[in-house]
Design a protein around this motif. Structure first.
Motif, PDB file in Angstrom:
ATOM      1  N   GLU A 602       0.868  -1.163   0.000  1.00  0.00           N
ATOM      2  CA  GLU A 602       0.000   0.000   0.000  1.00  0.00           C
ATOM      3  C   GLU A 602       0.918   1.230   0.000  1.00  0.00           C
ATOM      4  O   GLU A 602       1.624   1.482   0.972  1.00  0.00           O
ATOM      5  N   VAL A 603       0.939   1.918  -1.097  1.00  0.00           N
ATOM      6  CA  VAL A 603       1.878   3.033  -1.266  1.00  0.00           C
ATOM      7  C   VAL A 603       1.253   4.309  -0.729  1.00  0.00           C
ATOM      8  O   VAL A 603       0.140   4.688  -1.122  1.00  0.00           O
ATOM      9  N   VAL A 604       1.959   4.965   0.187  1.00  0.00           N
ATOM     10  CA  VAL A 604       1.520   6.232   0.759  1.00  0.00           C
ATOM     11  C   VAL A 604       2.569   7.281   0.422  1.00  0.00           C
ATOM     12  O   VAL A 604       3.744   7.124   0.768  1.00  0.00           O
ATOM     13  N   GLN A 605       2.165   8.314  -0.277  1.00  0.00           N
ATOM     14  CA  GLN A 605       3.097   9.358  -0.699  1.00  0.00           C
ATOM     15  C   GLN A 605       3.038  10.542   0.256  1.00  0.00           C
ATOM     16  O   GLN A 605       1.954  11.023   0.599  1.00  0.00           O
ATOM     17  N   ILE A 606       4.218  11.008   0.653  1.00  0.00           N
ATOM     18  CA  ILE A 606       4.350  12.214   1.474  1.00  0.00           C
ATOM     19  C   ILE A 606       5.123  13.235   0.642  1.00  0.00           C
ATOM     20  O   ILE A 606       6.359  13.307   0.704  1.00  0.00           O
ATOM     21  N   PRO A 607       4.456  14.019  -0.197  1.00  0.00           N
ATOM     22  CA  PRO A 607       5.170  14.981  -1.058  1.00  0.00           C
ATOM     23  C   PRO A 607       5.641  16.189  -0.262  1.00  0.00           C
ATOM     24  O   PRO A 607       4.951  16.649   0.661  1.00  0.00           O
ATOM     25  N   TYR A 608       6.788  16.690  -0.635  1.00  0.00           N
ATOM     26  CA  TYR A 608       7.398  17.801   0.092  1.00  0.00           C
ATOM     27  C   TYR A 608       6.509  19.041   0.108  1.00  0.00           C
ATOM     28  O   TYR A 608       6.464  19.789   1.087  1.00  0.00           O
ATOM     29  N   PHE A 609       5.794  19.302  -1.004  1.00  0.00           N
ATOM     30  CA  PHE A 609       5.024  20.548  -1.105  1.00  0.00           C
ATOM     31  C   PHE A 609       3.786  20.517  -0.209  1.00  0.00           C
ATOM     32  O   PHE A 609       3.199  21.562   0.045  1.00  0.00           O
ATOM     33  N   GLU A 610       3.391  19.351   0.264  1.00  0.00           N
ATOM     34  CA  GLU A 610       2.313  19.278   1.245  1.00  0.00           C
ATOM     35  C   GLU A 610       2.867  19.332   2.666  1.00  0.00           C
ATOM     36  O   GLU A 610       2.351  20.057   3.523  1.00  0.00           O
ATOM     37  N   PHE A 611       3.925  18.591   2.917  1.00  0.00           N
ATOM     38  CA  PHE A 611       4.439  18.483   4.281  1.00  0.00           C
ATOM     39  C   PHE A 611       5.085  19.778   4.760  1.00  0.00           C
ATOM     40  O   PHE A 611       4.994  20.128   5.941  1.00  0.00           O
ATOM     41  N   GLU A 612       5.747  20.497   3.832  1.00  0.00           N
ATOM     42  CA  GLU A 612       6.443  21.715   4.247  1.00  0.00           C
ATOM     43  C   GLU A 612       5.492  22.856   4.605  1.00  0.00           C
ATOM     44  O   GLU A 612       5.908  23.838   5.210  1.00  0.00           O
ATOM     45  N   LYS A 613       4.240  22.726   4.242  1.00  0.00           N
ATOM     46  CA  LYS A 613       3.261  23.752   4.613  1.00  0.00           C
ATOM     47  C   LYS A 613       2.870  23.659   6.085  1.00  0.00           C
ATOM     48  O   LYS A 613       2.351  24.611   6.656  1.00  0.00           O
ATOM     49  N   LEU A 614       3.105  22.515   6.692  1.00  0.00           N
ATOM     50  CA  LEU A 614       2.713  22.284   8.084  1.00  0.00           C
ATOM     51  C   LEU A 614       3.758  22.887   9.010  1.00  0.00           C
ATOM     52  O   LEU A 614       4.957  22.616   8.866  1.00  0.00           O
ATOM     53  N   ARG A 615       3.318  23.680   9.936  1.00  0.00           N
ATOM     54  CA  ARG A 615       4.252  24.431  10.778  1.00  0.00           C
ATOM     55  C   ARG A 615       4.488  23.787  12.146  1.00  0.00           C
ATOM     56  O   ARG A 615       5.590  23.807  12.652  1.00  0.00           O
ATOM     57  N   THR A 616       3.460  23.214  12.760  1.00  0.00           N
ATOM     58  CA  THR A 616       3.600  22.690  14.115  1.00  0.00           C
ATOM     59  C   THR A 616       3.741  21.171  14.099  1.00  0.00           C
ATOM     60  O   THR A 616       3.350  20.499  13.132  1.00  0.00           O
ATOM     61  N   GLN A 617       4.267  20.657  15.194  1.00  0.00           N
ATOM     62  CA  GLN A 617       4.421  19.215  15.337  1.00  0.00           C
ATOM     63  C   GLN A 617       3.068  18.517  15.314  1.00  0.00           C
ATOM     64  O   GLN A 617       2.919  17.456  14.705  1.00  0.00           O
ATOM     65  N   GLU A 618       2.096  19.103  15.961  1.00  0.00           N
ATOM     66  CA  GLU A 618       0.775  18.492  16.009  1.00  0.00           C
ATOM     67  C   GLU A 618       0.139  18.413  14.629  1.00  0.00           C
ATOM     68  O   GLU A 618      -0.494  17.395  14.270  1.00  0.00           O
ATOM     69  N   GLU A 619       0.299  19.438  13.817  1.00  0.00           N
ATOM     70  CA  GLU A 619      -0.234  19.411  12.446  1.00  0.00           C
ATOM     71  C   GLU A 619       0.415  18.288  11.633  1.00  0.00           C
ATOM     72  O   GLU A 619      -0.263  17.611  10.844  1.00  0.00           O
ATOM     73  N   ARG A 620       1.686  18.082  11.815  1.00  0.00           N
ATOM     74  CA  ARG A 620       2.401  17.055  11.053  1.00  0.00           C
ATOM     75  C   ARG A 620       1.990  15.649  11.495  1.00  0.00           C
ATOM     76  O   ARG A 620       1.864  14.741  10.668  1.00  0.00           O
ATOM     77  N   VAL A 621       1.796  15.485  12.803  1.00  0.00           N
ATOM     78  CA  VAL A 621       1.349  14.180  13.285  1.00  0.00           C
ATOM     79  C   VAL A 621      -0.037  13.865  12.727  1.00  0.00           C
ATOM     80  O   VAL A 621      -0.309  12.738  12.274  1.00  0.00           O
ATOM     81  N   GLN A 622      -0.932  14.830  12.747  1.00  0.00           N
ATOM     82  CA  GLN A 622      -2.268  14.614  12.207  1.00  0.00           C
ATOM     83  C   GLN A 622      -2.225  14.324  10.704  1.00  0.00           C
ATOM     84  O   GLN A 622      -2.974  13.481  10.195  1.00  0.00           O
ATOM     85  N   TYR A 623      -1.358  15.021  10.009  1.00  0.00           N
ATOM     86  CA  TYR A 623      -1.216  14.795   8.561  1.00  0.00           C
ATOM     87  C   TYR A 623      -0.775  13.351   8.293  1.00  0.00           C
ATOM     88  O   TYR A 623      -1.357  12.667   7.432  1.00  0.00           O
ATOM     89  N   LEU A 624       0.257  12.874   9.004  1.00  0.00           N
ATOM     90  CA  LEU A 624       0.737  11.512   8.815  1.00  0.00           C
ATOM     91  C   LEU A 624      -0.330  10.492   9.192  1.00  0.00           C
ATOM     92  O   LEU A 624      -0.481   9.448   8.537  1.00  0.00           O
ATOM     93  N   HIS A 625      -1.079  10.799  10.239  1.00  0.00           N
ATOM     94  CA  HIS A 625      -2.141   9.884  10.655  1.00  0.00           C
ATOM     95  C   HIS A 625      -3.197   9.736   9.561  1.00  0.00           C
ATOM     96  O   HIS A 625      -3.654   8.624   9.251  1.00  0.00           O
ATOM     97  N   LYS A 626      -3.602  10.819   8.982  1.00  0.00           N
ATOM     98  CA  LYS A 626      -4.612  10.756   7.914  1.00  0.00           C
ATOM     99  C   LYS A 626      -4.072  10.061   6.670  1.00  0.00           C
ATOM    100  O   LYS A 626      -4.830   9.409   5.947  1.00  0.00           O
TER     101      LYS A 626
END
Length: 637
Positions: A602-626
């Motif tokens: 199951e391929v999950v892509q984490i593109p830089y242009f989406e991840f770099e928009k996230l500023r806080t640790q909590e936002e990034r954890v939620q992003y990875l969870h989703k």
């Protein structure tokens, strides 16, 4: 001066029938003899011809006269050291060329009444070229040059030196010594134009090499006037310096020339930009980045004025230096689609090569190239075809007319299969799988023992790049074309890993993006023991981050991976995995994702242009969870 060069219009007519006539008759020493060999008369006198007034005195005409080039080419084959006569006998029964309608006979052109029978007894005597040039031609030409204007005299003297080069005259001979002395006198007394100086320098370099005194004098003269050069003169100086192939001994001159060119940027025309770019490549001026960028910007403003061959030089230089700007790409997209239809096939191929190197995925350009390929594929050579298809595949661009394009490609491969170099053919077929087009008819030929033997018969061992392409082609057929029953790549030729130094098949995970993801991922999975990084799969791919789940969807620690039910491949996609001007994955990365899915991941892509928009640790954890667990809506505590 044209009369001095061509010597005799009546004699030149003979060259229409034979180069040998031109070689001998241009000396004006044709003599008729009777059967006993006694000379009857001389039809054309060289000295008499030299004494005639000039029909046209322009030395520019002298420099550009085609007859002079032809004479030099023919006479350069004659030996200079030997002082002997050459004979040429014409047999009347063997005509060299048929006479065309309205063309006067040889007798008429020579101004004689000799019949064909008498012409068969023509005897030609030719003095040695060196002797004739030194004793007869050179003094007369130098006398005529004395009264010429400065720049015309410069051009005339340079042309005479050029003739010496063409003839292969020794640079220490009396002929060249006299010309060089004349040059020294001329240079010391006259203000000569830069363009004429550069022409002289090129001729002197061809005659004597880098250590020529004239070359040094030319460099000194150019250096003095460098701040007053026009755009045409600037381009000419660059061409002259490129000929020397040694910019280090005139580095100060080069630096000053770069600064002056930057000041002239807004005046440069298309041909100037092309010539300067071409010279910068020859001079290996990688440190002149500021000038290169400014030239690129100026090129975008005069893009419509470029001729095909000029644009090829510009694109080649930009690829060589690895530089371009958005304005240049915009100009390409605006003007090239209309131009490509009737453009030089080499230009079309270079454009695609440029887009590939710059990772520029341009829809207007690629659509125009695809349509041009459908209409004009017969005009393209096999390397040009290869470059176009390879660029589309590696940049993962499927044109709107893809069905017609691939039908045309199949037709070309069928009719010209043997004309493709083996490695180029592999590149083309390998690029097709990036676009999910599987050339099964030709894969069977590529995997045949005959083709593999032909590939090894190129004199070079099979490199890992070619073997990697064959392996990935074989893997694609196995995973995506399971109905294929043709030959396969022998197992002993398979590569074990697709990772390579040049990153041809996959890009390694970028450390910066990984370090950004690592903290939030540890917090989400509660430790490093629940995932693995840089995992090698059996087919040879490398997975950035692998996570294993059991039957109930719980994350397994590394120690329990033997009970894996589902595998998640986390792809941390940095900027180098995308086309430079879009968010489209490169062809190699898109193919890798498809293959991983076919392999059960199951391929999950984490593109830089989406991840770099996230500023806080909590936002990034939620992003990875989703991303990783889209069906779970709350975190474990």
């Amino acid at each position: 001066m044209k009369s001095v060069v061509s010597i005799s219009s009546s004699v030149r007519a003979v060259c229409q029938y034979s180069p040998n006539y031109f070689m001998t008759c241009s000396r004006g020493l044709i003599r008729h003899s009777d059967s006993s060999g006694r000379i009857l008369k001389s039809d054309v006198s060289f000295k008499a011809r030299m004494a005639q007034p000039c029909v046209k005195s322009s030395l520019g005409c002298f420099h550009n006269t085609r007859e002079m080039g032809a004479v030099a080419q023919q006479l350069s084959n004659l030996p200079f050291a030997e002082e002997k006569d050459y004979e040429l006998r014409v047999h009347p029964e063997k005509h060299l060329l048929p006479k065309t309608a309205g063309q006067p006979s040889i007798d008429t052109q020579l101004g004689t009444s000799a019949s064909p029978t008498k012409l068969g007894h023509v005897k030609v005597e030719t003095l040695s070229v060196k002797s004739l040039f030194e004793v007869e031609v050179l003094p007369e030409l130098l006398t005529r040059l004395k009264e010429a204007p400065s720049n015309e005299k410069t051009e005339g003297l340079a042309t005479l030196l050029g003739v010496c080069v063409e003839f292969g005259v020794d640079y220490q001979s009396s002929i060249v010594s006299r010309l060089k002395e004349e040059w020294r006198t001329h240079l010391s007394k006259t203000d000569i134009g830069v363009i004429h100086l550069c022409h002289l320098g090129e001729v002197a370099y061809n005659l004597e090499g880098k250590r020529s005194e004239i070359v040094e004098q030319v460099l000194d003269s150019v250096s003095i006037s460098i701040d007053a050069l026009t755009q045409n003169e600037t381009a000419r100086v660059y061409s002259f310096l490129a000929l020397l192939e040694d910019p280090h001994h005139c580095q100060d001159l080069m630096s000053r020339l770069h600064r002056h060119t930057e000041k002239l940027i807004h005046r440069l025309q298309a041909i100037n930009i092309s010539d300067i770019f071409h010279s910068l490549v020859a001079l290996q001026q990688r440190q002149a980045i500021a000038l290169i960028v400014k030239l690129s910007r100026r090129a975008s403003r005069v893009f419509r004025s470029f001729q095909d061959e000029e644009l090829i030089k510009v694109l080649g230089a930009l690829m060589h230096f690895g530089q371009h700007d958005e304005d240049f790409i915009t100009a390409m997209e605006k003007h090239l689609p209309v131009k490509i239809v009737d453009a030089d096939p080499e230009l079309t191929s270079v454009v695609m090569e440029f887009c590939l190197q710059m990772r520029c995925r341009s829809e207007p350009i690629f659509e125009a190239v695809a349509e041009s390929f459908i209409c004009n594929s017969e005009k393209y050579t096999t390397p040009q075809i290869a470059r176009q298809i390879i660029a589309m595949g590696r940049l993962s661009y499927l044109p709107q007319c893809s069905s017609q394009m691939f039908k045309k490609l199949e037709s070309v491969l069928s009719s010209r299969f043997s004309q493709f170099q083996p490695r180029a053919l592999i590149e083309v077929l390998h690029s097709c799988i990036h676009l999910e087009r599987f050339p099964l008819n030709f894969v069977s030929k590529v995997f045949s023992p005959y083709f593999l033997q032909r590939l090894q018969a190129q004199g070079e061992p099979l490199d890992k790049h070619a073997l990697g392409q064959l392996t990935q082609l074989n893997l694609s057929i196995s995973l995506e074309c399971r109905y294929y029953r043709g030959p396969r790549l022998p197992y002993h030729l398979h590569v074990k890993k697709f990772s390579s130094m040049d990153h041809s098949f996959e890009s390694p995970v970028e450390s910066y993006l990984y370090n950004q993801v690592k903290g939030p991922l540890n917090k989400l999975l509660e430790g490093k023991t629940y995932y693995s990084t840089r995992v090698f799969t059996q087919p040879g791919y490398t997975i950035d981050v692998e996570i294993c789940l059991d039957e109930d969807g719980f994350v397994l620690p590394l120690s329990q991976w033997d009970h894996t039910h589902r595998r998640i491949a986390l792809c941390l996609d940095a900027q180098d995995r995308f086309c430079s001007n879009t968010h489209h994955l490169l062809g190699k990365e898109a193919t890798k994702r498809r293959h991983l899915c076919r392999m059960g991941y199951e391929v999950v892509q984490i593109p830089y242009f989406e991840f770099e928009k996230l500023r806080t640790q909590e936002e990034r954890v939620q992003y990875l969870h989703k991303k990783i667990f889209p069906t779970i809506f709350r975190f474990y505590r």
